[in-house]
Design a protein around this motif. Structure first.
Motif, short mmCIF file in Angstrom:
data_model
loop_
_atom_site.label_atom_id
_atom_site.label_comp_id
_atom_site.label_asym_id
_atom_site.label_seq_id
_atom_site.Cartn_x
_atom_site.Cartn_y
_atom_site.Cartn_z
N HIS A 195 -4.78 -0.35 -15.16
CA HIS A 195 -4.43 -0.61 -13.77
C HIS A 195 -4.19 0.71 -13.04
O HIS A 195 -4.65 0.92 -11.90
CB HIS A 195 -3.17 -1.48 -13.74
CG HIS A 195 -2.82 -2.01 -12.40
ND1 HIS A 195 -1.53 -2.17 -11.97
CD2 HIS A 195 -3.60 -2.40 -11.35
CE1 HIS A 195 -1.52 -2.64 -10.74
NE2 HIS A 195 -2.76 -2.78 -10.34
N TRP B 147 -6.52 2.44 -9.77
CA TRP B 147 -5.99 2.82 -8.46
C TRP B 147 -6.04 4.32 -8.23
O TRP B 147 -6.25 4.78 -7.11
CB TRP B 147 -4.57 2.29 -8.28
CG TRP B 147 -4.53 0.82 -7.98
CD1 TRP B 147 -4.10 -0.19 -8.80
CD2 TRP B 147 -4.99 0.20 -6.79
NE1 TRP B 147 -4.25 -1.40 -8.18
CE2 TRP B 147 -4.79 -1.19 -6.93
CE3 TRP B 147 -5.55 0.67 -5.60
CZ2 TRP B 147 -5.12 -2.11 -5.95
CZ3 TRP B 147 -5.89 -0.24 -4.61
CH2 TRP B 147 -5.68 -1.60 -4.79
N ARG C 139 2.42 1.79 -3.40
CA ARG C 139 1.42 2.22 -4.37
C ARG C 139 1.09 3.69 -4.19
O ARG C 139 0.94 4.44 -5.17
CB ARG C 139 0.15 1.39 -4.25
CG ARG C 139 -0.87 1.68 -5.35
CD ARG C 139 -2.18 0.95 -5.12
NE ARG C 139 -1.97 -0.48 -4.96
CZ ARG C 139 -2.22 -1.15 -3.84
NH1 ARG C 139 -2.71 -0.51 -2.77
NH2 ARG C 139 -2.01 -2.44 -3.76
N LYS C 140 0.99 4.16 -2.95
CA LYS C 140 0.71 5.57 -2.71
C LYS C 140 1.86 6.45 -3.19
O LYS C 140 1.63 7.55 -3.72
CB LYS C 140 0.45 5.80 -1.21
CG LYS C 140 -0.89 5.27 -0.74
CD LYS C 140 -1.12 5.54 0.74
CE LYS C 140 -2.47 5.03 1.19
NZ LYS C 140 -2.68 5.27 2.64
N LYS D 241 -9.49 5.14 -7.09
CA LYS D 241 -9.72 4.70 -5.71
C LYS D 241 -9.06 5.65 -4.71
O LYS D 241 -9.60 5.94 -3.65
CB LYS D 241 -9.16 3.29 -5.52
CG LYS D 241 -10.01 2.19 -6.12
CD LYS D 241 -9.44 0.81 -5.79
CE LYS D 241 -10.32 -0.30 -6.33
NZ LYS D 241 -9.78 -1.65 -6.00
N GLN D 242 -7.86 6.13 -5.06
CA GLN D 242 -7.11 6.98 -4.14
C GLN D 242 -7.65 8.41 -4.11
O GLN D 242 -7.76 9.02 -3.04
CB GLN D 242 -5.63 7.00 -4.53
CG GLN D 242 -4.74 7.85 -3.65
CD GLN D 242 -4.56 7.29 -2.26
OE1 GLN D 242 -4.78 6.11 -2.02
NE2 GLN D 242 -4.17 8.13 -1.32
N ASN E 89 0.83 -1.21 0.00
CA ASN E 89 0.00 0.00 0.00
C ASN E 89 0.86 1.25 0.00
O ASN E 89 0.57 2.22 -0.71
CB ASN E 89 -0.92 0.01 1.23
CG ASN E 89 -1.99 -1.05 1.16
OD1 ASN E 89 -1.94 -1.94 0.30
ND2 ASN E 89 -2.95 -0.98 2.06
#
Length: 341
Positions: free
Chosen positions: A300, A304, A268-269, A307-308, A265
């Motif tokens: 992909h 994300w 990814r951030k 979502k973020q 996580n």
């Protein structure tokens, strides 16, 4: 005729809780930095950055210099803020904070909302038990009392701010170093530089900035450095673990203990934050940005990113360009009407 652009989701939202007799200078340095980063032009519109003024009883408070400040909204620590700032000042107001405030701050921390303590607000976080086992920056004039009251905290007096696992402490001063770090993280280098330039502040060296962010585990620090150096490469977590001399399971445990989230996580951030800066500061297409940020493909990346940040990369970039064009047009009109500009 200019058309008002669509509303932009801010990159950075900050809720200030002003305690009575708070110190004005660090609050002013932090919010003025946000003000310069908030608008493409210099109209001080809260577009990219937004902030609210709150008090513990929803009534005006008096700064330590005697200036009265009124809240702009009722107290609500969970109004989708990226940071909650507790602004302290005279010790008489922060030595004995109300029990409900301590409970509320514990809930904020449990919800993974970072908390910033300005000036003597470190006493409030200490009372809440949120500084136990953490490094924190305090003013040299209060260090002795602070250490006596909170022996489990590791206080330092040689840093302009310290960030340790979701808690940021700033002993006072102008707080502009802290503000620049937050703006750089959420809004990109260009807006961070804008504030520093117009506030006539010389930026600190990058290695000095990095020492303000602290994790208790050296392996986690080295893993994060490895991640930052490989944002554009699709590597496995095993590669990260191998780079710092451990196993993926052990790295997972240490990351959760130090950052409150798994390494996947966290990485990814970092990638999404890097991609967002590229969307703002370059004209590269989404696929190129996706690959440059370590994602396997654009689909992909878009998944994300939504979502973020609650919107697609295309929407994010489009709205900001609309605002920039709108502000430029408005400024041009004003210059044309006002011969003094």
């Amino acid at each position: 005729m200019n058309t008002q652009p669509a509303e932009v989701k801010p990159d950075l939202r900050v809720g200030f809780v002003l305690m009575n007799q708070f110190t004005l200078v660090p609050v002013a340095g932090l919010v003025d930095s946000l003000r310069f980063a908030a608008d493409k032009s210099f109209r001080s519109h809260q577009v990219y950055c937004q902030w609210d003024w709150m008090t513990c009883n929803d009534q005006p408070v008096i700064a330590s210099c005697g200036m009265p400040i009124s809240p702009t909204r009722p107290l609500n620590l969970f109004a989708r803020y990226d940071y909650i700032v507790i602004a302290g000042g005279l010790l008489g107001e922060t030595r004995n904070p109300p029990a409900w405030l301590l409970d509320a701050l514990r809930d904020v921390h449990a919800a993974n909302i970072p908390i910033i303590a300005l000036c003597s607000a470190s006493f409030v976080l200490g009372k809440a038990g949120l500084l136990d086992g953490r490094r924190c920056a305090v003013h040299f004039t209060i260090r002795e009392e602070f250490q006596t009251l909170f022996p489990q905290a590791h206080s330092v007096i040689d840093k302009s701010y310290v960030e340790d696992r979701g808690i940021i402490t700033c002993p006072g001063g102008t707080a502009i170093d802290l503000a620049a770090s937050l703006i750089r993280r959420h809004c990109g280098e260009v807006r961070a530089q804008k504030g520093l330039e117009y506030l006539l502040v010389e930026e600190r060296a990058e290695d000095e900035q990095q020492t303000n962010r602290v994790y208790q585990n050296d392996r986690v620090e080295r893993a994060i450095a490895f991640m930052r150096d490989n944002l554009d490469v699709s590597l496995s977590l095993k590669a990260v673990a191998d780079a710092v001399g451990t196993h993926p399971r052990q790295l997972h445990r240490e990351f959760v203990a130090n950052t409150q989230e798994p390494p996947a996580n966290y990485w990814r951030k970092l990638r999404l934050d890097h991609a967002r800066r590229l969307l703002v500061n370059t004209s590269q297409n989404v696929t190129t940005i996706a690959l440059a940020s370590g994602f396997s493909d654009a689909s992909h990346f878009i998944l994300w990113f939504r979502k973020q940040y609650g919107e697609t990369p295309y929407s994010f970039r489009k709205h900001r360009h609309e605002v920039e064009r709108f502000n430029t047009d408005r400024l041009s009109e004003r210059v044309g009407m006002d011969p003094e500009l």
